[in-house]
Design a protein around this motif. Structure first.
Motif, PDB file in Angstrom:
ATOM      1  N   VAL A 423       0.841  -1.203   0.000  1.00 23.71           N
ATOM      2  CA  VAL A 423       0.000   0.000   0.000  1.00 23.71           C
ATOM      3  C   VAL A 423       0.876   1.253   0.000  1.00 23.71           C
ATOM      4  CG1 VAL A 423      -1.700   1.309   1.324  1.00 23.71           C
ATOM      5  CG2 VAL A 423      -1.924  -1.175   1.124  1.00 23.71           C
ATOM      6  N   GLN A 424       1.948   1.229   0.772  1.00 23.00           N
ATOM      7  CA  GLN A 424       2.846   2.381   0.818  1.00 23.00           C
ATOM      8  C   GLN A 424       3.488   2.623  -0.548  1.00 23.00           C
ATOM      9  OE1 GLN A 424       3.324   4.403   3.358  1.00 23.00           O
ATOM     10  NE2 GLN A 424       5.035   5.606   2.562  1.00 23.00           N
ATOM     11  N   LYS A 425       3.910   1.542  -1.212  1.00 22.23           N
ATOM     12  CA  LYS A 425       4.625   1.676  -2.481  1.00 22.23           C
ATOM     13  C   LYS A 425       3.708   2.096  -3.627  1.00 22.23           C
ATOM     14  CE  LYS A 425       5.746  -2.066  -4.699  1.00 22.23           C
ATOM     15  NZ  LYS A 425       6.408  -3.305  -5.175  1.00 22.23           N
ATOM     16  N   GLY A 430       3.223   6.040  -4.566  1.00 20.40           N
ATOM     17  CA  GLY A 430       2.867   6.010  -5.981  1.00 20.40           C
ATOM     18  C   GLY A 430       2.076   7.200  -6.459  1.00 20.40           C
ATOM     19  N   GLY A 431       1.634   8.069  -5.556  1.00 18.06           N
ATOM     20  CA  GLY A 431       1.024   9.318  -5.972  1.00 18.06           C
ATOM     21  C   GLY A 431      -0.474   9.297  -6.156  1.00 18.06           C
ATOM     22  N   HIS A 432      -1.181   8.347  -5.528  1.00 19.12           N
ATOM     23  CA  HIS A 432      -2.642   8.373  -5.639  1.00 19.12           C
ATOM     24  C   HIS A 432      -3.195   9.644  -4.983  1.00 19.12           C
ATOM     25  CE1 HIS A 432      -6.706   6.895  -6.050  1.00 19.12           C
ATOM     26  NE2 HIS A 432      -6.903   7.068  -4.765  1.00 19.12           N
ATOM     27  N   CYS A 433      -4.149  10.274  -5.637  1.00 19.79           N
ATOM     28  CA  CYS A 433      -4.660  11.577  -5.183  1.00 19.79           C
ATOM     29  C   CYS A 433      -5.729  11.380  -4.106  1.00 19.79           C
ATOM     30  CB  CYS A 433      -5.218  12.359  -6.362  1.00 19.79           C
ATOM     31  SG  CYS A 433      -4.064  12.588  -7.718  1.00 19.79           S
ATOM     32  N   PHE A 434      -5.280  11.050  -2.911  1.00 20.36           N
ATOM     33  CA  PHE A 434      -6.237  10.831  -1.828  1.00 20.36           C
ATOM     34  C   PHE A 434      -7.012  12.100  -1.491  1.00 20.36           C
ATOM     35  CE2 PHE A 434      -3.349   7.269  -1.111  1.00 20.36           C
ATOM     36  CZ  PHE A 434      -4.241   6.245  -0.854  1.00 20.36           C
TER      37      PHE A 434
END
Length: 637
Positions: A423-425, A430-434
């Motif tokens: 999940v961290q990677k 990885g740049g998911h736009c939370f």
């Protein structure tokens, strides 16, 4: 003195109504006993977490139809969560055998998990937002994880009701500044624990050494290298500070288009093949810029296509897969099946449950995601090909598909620390736009209660309407109707055949839990998490189980025992039938085929099955194994 009033009147009148009125508040009952026997439940705060407001004598209702069933306690709001502290939780807190989340309790709701807030005024439900002129007697909170909390404020002091309701509305709906999010307070106050062995903790992937360790773990360090060209985010904030690219790729190519068009390594398979991802180059109208982009991409593809790299297959997730609009619409319909306010509505929905579930298309989306991941695994595992995932920013569907592939193929990702590292990677680094996808800052143009979901509305191609179970019959239809009809079905024949052959081959073997694990993707196998749908059965909500949970487990065990018993009986009956057939054959004739017992064929010829020399040899004491084989006349067999 308390008593019951007497209603006068002759016979035939209505039954007298009870006139009992209680003037004692619930919290005043057995006050002395509570002071002696009960301890105040303490609020557990994380480092940097602050208490904002609270209210006592709040009833957490089990069912909405009648607020008589529930637990009394305190309702508090911090800068991180909404928490209910029940009067009966002290015993559970002391029970170390309970499985508990160390950060979020059973009755805790993080502020970012709140989806909708409703208030009940004179038995009418209204959405709550902004400043209130009148405060509700019941508070209903719908969560993004499909939980529903109901709190009765009828016995709470008026001032406390105002504080707690206003505080919850403000801290869950008001726009926020980025630096005011709780994570910054927590990061400042929490101690920084560093571990030296990546095997015993989640890898943060915030150093070059973390990526080198991951490359070494997956045997990808022979073809790929970790780079620090974006250290300090001097190239692009969308990319991580450190990441992995193919070894021949010049580092000076990364800043040319701010990281777009660069193949970034995700994971390496045991066969040497790798899963890569790439963000698409920005669309341009100028012919000169388009030619520059084309030449740049040609150079990139030449780099990853020549030895020692395997053939690369590109999966364009932006055009050949799901769109964010489809996911948003399906999830909005799906969650409405769970956010129900009363048992009457629940049973009305239950009658048409399957049709509503299929019309939401949510399970079909789940199935398509799993199927896409298996298609990529087939390329990596069976065809020995690299796979390059292509998306506009490589931060939405790339994260999803890449994570599914690694969970299915890499047993390390199925461990606790391995999954946290994954999940961290793939998602955090990885740049998911939370912030955008979950709307953490509450800065949407529309009011929060009016939105469907905080995913952006992007233009998507209209996909043909397909039922959830429809696609499962495609393979059978093609086989039955032949190639002439199958041409009318829009699908890649070669891809479907390779996928089906690979999938069926794996399903026919015993599962290896330390290797590749593939899920069931047939329509009936994709199911809703049953425990989420049991919220209207109060006993099923008890922490640690209860009679309903115990009975459910017993029924599952009994069903499994029954299935095993049926298999044993079936095998026993087949053996009995075989023995009976053999005995009957022996009784009817002593002359058997020379192929017995592999072929239970009787001979009706009067000739002996074996020549005379063969019968004579059976009585000799000489070892038959040392003698040469003799010709056996099979006759009419």
């Amino acid at each position: 003195m308390l008593g019951k009033g007497v209603v006068g009147g002759g016979g035939g009148t209505k039954a007298p109504k009870p006139s009992f009125v209680s003037y004692v508040r619930p919290e005043e009952i057995h006050t002395n006993e509570k002071e002696v026997t009960e301890k105040e439940v303490t609020l557990h705060l994380l480092p940097g977490e602050q208490l904002l407001c609270e209210a006592s004598t709040v009833l957490k209702c089990v069912q909405e139809d009648s607020c008589q069933r529930g637990v009394y306690g305190r309702l508090v709001c911090t800068d991180f969560k909404i928490a209910f502290l029940g009067d009966d939780e002290s015993a559970l807190d002391n029970d170390e055998t309970q499985f508990k989340n160390k950060v979020i309790g059973e009755n805790d709701i993080t502020l970012h998990c709140v989806d909708q807030i409703y208030g009940v005024f004179d038995e009418k439900k209204k959405t709550l937002f902004g400043q209130l002129k009148k405060y509700p007697e019941k508070l209903i909170i719908h969560c993004k994880d499909l939980r529903v909390f109901r709190f009765c404020l009828r016995y709470t002091k008026e001032e406390e009701v105002k504080r707690i309701v206003s505080g919850i509305i403000h801290h869950t709906q008001a726009p926020k500044l980025l630096k005011r999010l709780f994570l910054f307070s927590y990061a400042t106050a929490a101690q920084n624990h560093t571990a030296t062995d990546p095997k015993n903790h989640a890898v943060m992937f915030d150093t070059l050494q973390d990526w080198c360790w991951e490359l070494e773990r997956t045997k990808g360090n022979m073809k790929y290298k970790a780079v620090s060209v974006n250290e300090g985010y001097r190239v692009c904030e969308r990319l991580p500070a450190y990441f992995v690219v193919p070894t021949p790729l010049p580092e000076e190519d990364v800043p040319r288009f701010q990281g777009h068009g660069i193949p970034i390594w995700c994971w390496s398979c045991h066969s040497g093949c790798a899963l890569l991802k790439m963000s698409a180059l920005p669309k341009e109208q100028d012919d000169g810029i388009l030619q520059i982009q084309k030449n740049f991409l040609d150079g990139i593809y030449k780099t990853i296509h020549r030895p020692p790299y395997e053939i690369v297959k590109t999966e364009d997730l932006s055009s050949n897969f799901l769109s964010l609009q489809e996911i948003q619409t399906a999830y909005s319909k799906f969650k409405q099946l769970f956010l129900i306010d009363n048992s009457t509505e629940f049973w009305d929905t239950d009658i048409k449950w399957f049709s509503l579930l299929e019309s939401s298309s949510w399970l079909d989306i789940i199935r398509r995601c799993l199927k896409k991941a298996i298609e990529i695994i087939e390329c990596l595992e069976a065809q020995n090909m690299n796979v390059l995932l292509l998306e506009e920013n490589a931060s939405d569907l790339c994260c999803l598909v890449s994570s599914l592939v690694q969970v299915m193929m890499d047993p390390h990702c199925r461990t606790r620390f391995g999954f946290q590292s994954l999940v961290q990677k793939e998602w955090i680094v990885g740049g998911h736009c939370f912030l955008d996808r979950c709307n953490h800052l509450r800065q949407s143009d529309k009011e929060e209660h009016q939105r469907q979901l905080s995913l952006p509305l992007t233009q998507s191609k209209s996909s043909p309407k397909r039922g959830f179970f429809r696609e499962e019959t495609d393979h059978l239809i093609k086989n039955l109707l032949g190639k002439r009809i199958s041409k009318l079905i829009n699908s890649s024949e070669e891809l479907q055949d390779n996928f089906r052959e690979f999938y069926d081959s794996w399903r026919s073997k015993p599962p290896n839990y330390h290797g590749l694990l593939l899920p069931h993707i047939e329509g009936p196998e994709i199911k809703v998490w049953a425990q989420r749908y049991l919220r209207w059965i109060p006993e099923a909500q008890i922490l640690g189980g209860g009679r309903v949970a115990t009975l459910s487990k017993l029924l599952e065990t009994m069903e499994e025992v029954q299935r095993l018993q049926e298999k044993i009986e079936e095998r026993h009956h087949s053996q009995e039938a075989l023995q009976a057939e053999a005995a009957s054959l022996l009784r009817t004739s002593a002359r058997l085929s020379s192929l017995f017992p592999f072929a239970l064929l009787q001979r009706h010829s009067s000739k002996p099955v074996l020549p005379t020399s063969g019968w004579k040899a059976l009585g000799d004491e000489e070892d038959l194994a040392k003698r040469e084989d003799e010709f056996v006349d099979l006759g009419d067999v």
